[in-house]
Scaffold this motif. Structure first.
Motif, mmCIF file in Angstrom:
data_model
loop_
_atom_site.group_PDB
_atom_site.id
_atom_site.type_symbol
_atom_site.label_atom_id
_atom_site.label_comp_id
_atom_site.label_asym_id
_atom_site.label_seq_id
_atom_site.Cartn_x
_atom_site.Cartn_y
_atom_site.Cartn_z
ATOM 1 N N SER A 11 0.207 20.204 -20.716
ATOM 2 C CA SER A 11 1.016 21.392 -20.979
ATOM 3 C C SER A 11 1.487 21.442 -22.431
ATOM 4 O O SER A 11 1.841 22.509 -22.934
ATOM 5 N N ASN A 32 -2.995 19.647 -16.095
ATOM 6 C CA ASN A 32 -1.918 18.974 -15.348
ATOM 7 C C ASN A 32 -0.625 18.938 -16.161
ATOM 8 O O ASN A 32 -0.650 18.833 -17.384
ATOM 9 N N ALA A 61 2.417 11.964 -12.429
ATOM 10 C CA ALA A 61 1.482 10.854 -12.597
ATOM 11 C C ALA A 61 2.025 9.533 -12.045
ATOM 12 O O ALA A 61 1.274 8.559 -11.938
ATOM 13 N N SER A 62 3.300 9.502 -11.684
ATOM 14 C CA SER A 62 3.826 8.262 -11.099
ATOM 15 C C SER A 62 3.826 8.322 -9.572
ATOM 16 O O SER A 62 4.355 7.430 -8.912
ATOM 17 N N ASN A 87 -4.014 11.217 -20.213
ATOM 18 C CA ASN A 87 -3.174 11.453 -21.396
ATOM 19 C C ASN A 87 -1.679 11.396 -21.102
ATOM 20 O O ASN A 87 -0.884 11.050 -21.974
ATOM 21 N N ALA A 88 -1.273 11.727 -19.864
ATOM 22 C CA ALA A 88 0.169 11.796 -19.545
ATOM 23 C C ALA A 88 0.828 10.435 -19.789
ATOM 24 O O ALA A 88 0.317 9.399 -19.385
ATOM 25 N N ALA A 89 1.961 10.477 -20.467
ATOM 26 C CA ALA A 89 2.725 9.241 -20.695
ATOM 27 C C ALA A 89 4.131 9.625 -21.123
ATOM 28 O O ALA A 89 4.364 10.749 -21.574
ATOM 29 N N VAL A 141 -5.865 7.722 -23.202
ATOM 30 C CA VAL A 141 -5.096 7.883 -24.437
ATOM 31 C C VAL A 141 -4.103 6.728 -24.550
ATOM 32 O O VAL A 141 -3.139 6.630 -23.793
ATOM 33 N N SER A 142 -4.410 5.837 -25.469
ATOM 34 C CA SER A 142 -3.568 4.664 -25.728
ATOM 35 C C SER A 142 -2.641 4.987 -26.900
ATOM 36 O O SER A 142 -2.167 6.121 -27.048
ATOM 37 N N PHE A 189 0.976 8.275 -35.644
ATOM 38 C CA PHE A 189 2.154 9.156 -35.614
ATOM 39 C C PHE A 189 1.688 10.615 -35.627
ATOM 40 O O PHE A 189 1.239 11.124 -36.653
ATOM 41 N N ASP A 193 6.314 16.735 -29.257
ATOM 42 C CA ASP A 193 7.677 16.641 -28.717
ATOM 43 C C ASP A 193 8.062 15.223 -28.312
ATOM 44 O O ASP A 193 9.231 14.944 -28.062
ATOM 45 N N MET A 194 7.078 14.345 -28.189
ATOM 46 C CA MET A 194 7.343 13.021 -27.617
ATOM 47 C C MET A 194 8.408 12.243 -28.384
ATOM 48 O O MET A 194 9.206 11.508 -27.805
ATOM 49 N N ASP A 197 11.876 12.667 -27.256
ATOM 50 C CA ASP A 197 12.209 11.880 -26.059
ATOM 51 C C ASP A 197 12.650 10.470 -26.439
ATOM 52 O O ASP A 197 13.428 9.832 -25.727
HETATM 53 P P1 NAP Z 1 4.310 15.021 -25.172
HETATM 54 O O1 NAP Z 1 4.238 16.055 -26.238
HETATM 55 O O2 NAP Z 1 5.615 14.373 -24.855
HETATM 56 O O3 NAP Z 1 3.707 15.655 -23.828
HETATM 57 C C1 NAP Z 1 3.728 14.888 -22.667
HETATM 58 C C2 NAP Z 1 2.891 15.556 -21.603
HETATM 59 O O4 NAP Z 1 2.856 14.687 -20.466
HETATM 60 C C3 NAP Z 1 3.476 16.872 -21.116
HETATM 61 O O5 NAP Z 1 2.397 17.713 -20.750
HETATM 62 C C4 NAP Z 1 4.277 16.449 -19.884
HETATM 63 O O6 NAP Z 1 4.426 17.490 -18.894
HETATM 64 C C5 NAP Z 1 3.362 15.375 -19.332
HETATM 65 N N1 NAP Z 1 4.051 14.406 -18.483
HETATM 66 C C6 NAP Z 1 5.153 13.679 -18.742
HETATM 67 N N2 NAP Z 1 5.452 12.896 -17.695
HETATM 68 C C7 NAP Z 1 4.521 13.154 -16.736
HETATM 69 C C8 NAP Z 1 4.319 12.704 -15.419
HETATM 70 N N3 NAP Z 1 5.128 11.819 -14.836
HETATM 71 N N4 NAP Z 1 3.260 13.208 -14.729
HETATM 72 C C9 NAP Z 1 2.434 14.128 -15.279
HETATM 73 N N5 NAP Z 1 2.582 14.599 -16.532
HETATM 74 C C10 NAP Z 1 3.625 14.113 -17.237
HETATM 75 O O7 NAP Z 1 3.296 13.807 -25.462
HETATM 76 P P2 NAP Z 1 2.204 13.597 -26.625
HETATM 77 O O8 NAP Z 1 2.906 13.145 -27.834
HETATM 78 O O9 NAP Z 1 1.275 14.742 -26.665
HETATM 79 O O10 NAP Z 1 1.461 12.316 -26.059
HETATM 80 C C11 NAP Z 1 0.252 12.424 -25.331
HETATM 81 C C12 NAP Z 1 -0.361 11.037 -25.242
HETATM 82 O O11 NAP Z 1 -0.586 10.529 -26.552
HETATM 83 C C13 NAP Z 1 0.501 10.006 -24.518
HETATM 84 O O12 NAP Z 1 -0.334 9.140 -23.776
HETATM 85 C C14 NAP Z 1 1.148 9.251 -25.670
HETATM 86 O O13 NAP Z 1 1.526 7.947 -25.294
HETATM 87 C C15 NAP Z 1 0.016 9.252 -26.665
HETATM 88 N N6 NAP Z 1 0.445 9.022 -28.038
HETATM 89 C C16 NAP Z 1 1.214 9.941 -28.698
HETATM 90 C C17 NAP Z 1 1.584 9.678 -30.016
HETATM 91 C C18 NAP Z 1 2.408 10.634 -30.821
HETATM 92 O O14 NAP Z 1 2.755 10.307 -31.975
HETATM 93 N N7 NAP Z 1 2.779 11.789 -30.292
HETATM 94 C C19 NAP Z 1 1.196 8.481 -30.622
HETATM 95 C C20 NAP Z 1 0.439 7.581 -29.907
HETATM 96 C C21 NAP Z 1 0.053 7.865 -28.627
HETATM 97 P P3 NAP Z 1 5.676 18.552 -18.966
HETATM 98 O O15 NAP Z 1 5.359 19.500 -20.093
HETATM 99 O O16 NAP Z 1 5.676 19.203 -17.629
HETATM 100 O O17 NAP Z 1 6.905 17.740 -19.246
#
Ligand code: NAP
Length: 248
Positions: A11, A32, A61-62, A87-89, A141-142, A189, A193-194, A197
């Motif tokens: 999303s 998802n 996902a949990s 990808n969800a995390a 996605v690590s 990096f 939005d992550m 959090d």
């Molecule tokens: P994000 O913007 O926080 O988006 C998280 C997504 O995961 C949202 O679609 C959220 O859904 C969904 N989600 C959260 N909890 C969930 C659950 N329990 N079940 C199903 N879906 C769930 O994250 P992102 O930064 O794009 O990160 C995506 C991936 O890249 C992750 O695996 C993260 O660890 C990895 N990553 C990110 C970075 C970075 O700098 N951003 C760096 C390294 C790795 P809702 O919209 O409904 O909340």
């Protein structure tokens, strides 16, 4: 033949960019999400507006029950998945390990590790040529955090990504002769939005001086690496990783 992809957590952020990219590459995409149906519908509408096919699928996902339902809905609405992008995390507010609660650690591992394992299991059941499937591709996605450990911030999250790397290595070998390739990407990096959090929305800008390329990454740049690993262009690659981290 229709090609179908499930992208968990699509999303927003990297997942949304991946869903949009895979749709542009010809996949019908299960989008998802956990709770943000407005954002998920926006991704689906963007894909449909470009002539693609996608549907939103709410699932936590949990939750094993939710994951089973997600795959069933994907099959009934789009078809059997050829691609899974795990990808969800989640990550939790920055703190040293000494302050972390049992509940927090378990929640991070349940979503980031157990959820990814179960999604792989359900994908393999449907993709494996040994089980009557037509093969497929899994991309996990690590994170670069798997290499750095994220001291003082979120070792629990970093360790969950270490587990994802080991899952990728082991599963790639386990299903290599069943028509399934399994690879990983490790973002650095990325502007999403992550970081909010984790309690620091501006984290990428704070840390960008340490990145050899001198800037944070965009979600679409990670999606491009995922799209390569999904495609036949990477047909001889399994158990591999692409760092998308600006040289970190
Ligand atoms: P994000 O913007 O926080 O988006 C998280 C997504 O995961 C949202 O679609 C959220 O859904 C969904 N989600 C959260 N909890 C969930 C659950 N329990 N079940 C199903 N879906 C769930 O994250 P992102 O930064 O794009 O990160 C995506 C991936 O890249 C992750 O695996 C993260 O660890 C990895 N990553 C990110 C970075 C970075 O700098 N951003 C760096 C390294 C790795 P809702 O919209 O409904 O909340």
């Amino acid at each position: 033949m229709n090609r179908v992809a499930i992208v968990t957590g699509s999303s927003r952020g990297i997942g949304a960019a991946t869903a949009i990219r895979l749709a542009a590459d010809g996949y019908q995409v299960g989008v998802n999400y956990l709770s943000n149906n407005v954002a998920a519908n926006r991704v689906v509408e963007q894909i449909r507006g470009a002539g693609g096919l996608a549907c939103p699928i709410q699932a936590d996902a949990s939750s094993e029950k939710d994951i089973l339902r997600m795959f069933e809905q994907c099959e009934s609405k789009l078809g059997t998945p050829d691609v899974l992008v795990n990808n969800a995390a989640i990550l939790k507010p920055q703190m040293p390990l000494v302050e972390m609660s049992f509940e927090r650690i378990n929640e991070v591992l349940a979503v980031n590790v157990a959820g990814a394992f179960l999604c792989c299991r359900e994908a393999v059941k449907r993709m494996s040529t040994r089980l009557g499937g037509r093969g497929g591709v899994i991309v996990n996605v690590s994170s670069c955090a798997a290499r750095t450990g994220s001291p003082g911030e979120y070792i629990d999250y970093a360790a969950s990504k270490g587990a994802i790397d080991t899952l990728t290595l082991g599963l790639a070998k386990e299903v290599a002769d069943e028509g399934i390739r399994v690879n990983g990407v490790r973002p650095g990096f990325i502007y999403t939005d992550m970081h909010a959090d984790g309690g620091e929305p501006e984290r990428v800008d704070r840390l960008k001086k340490k990145i050899p390329l001198g800037r944070g990454g965009q979600a679409a740049e990670v999606a491009a690496a995922i799209a390569f690993l999904v495609s036949d262009e990477s047909s001889y690659t399994t158990g591999g990783f692409i760092d998308v981290a600006g040289g970190l």
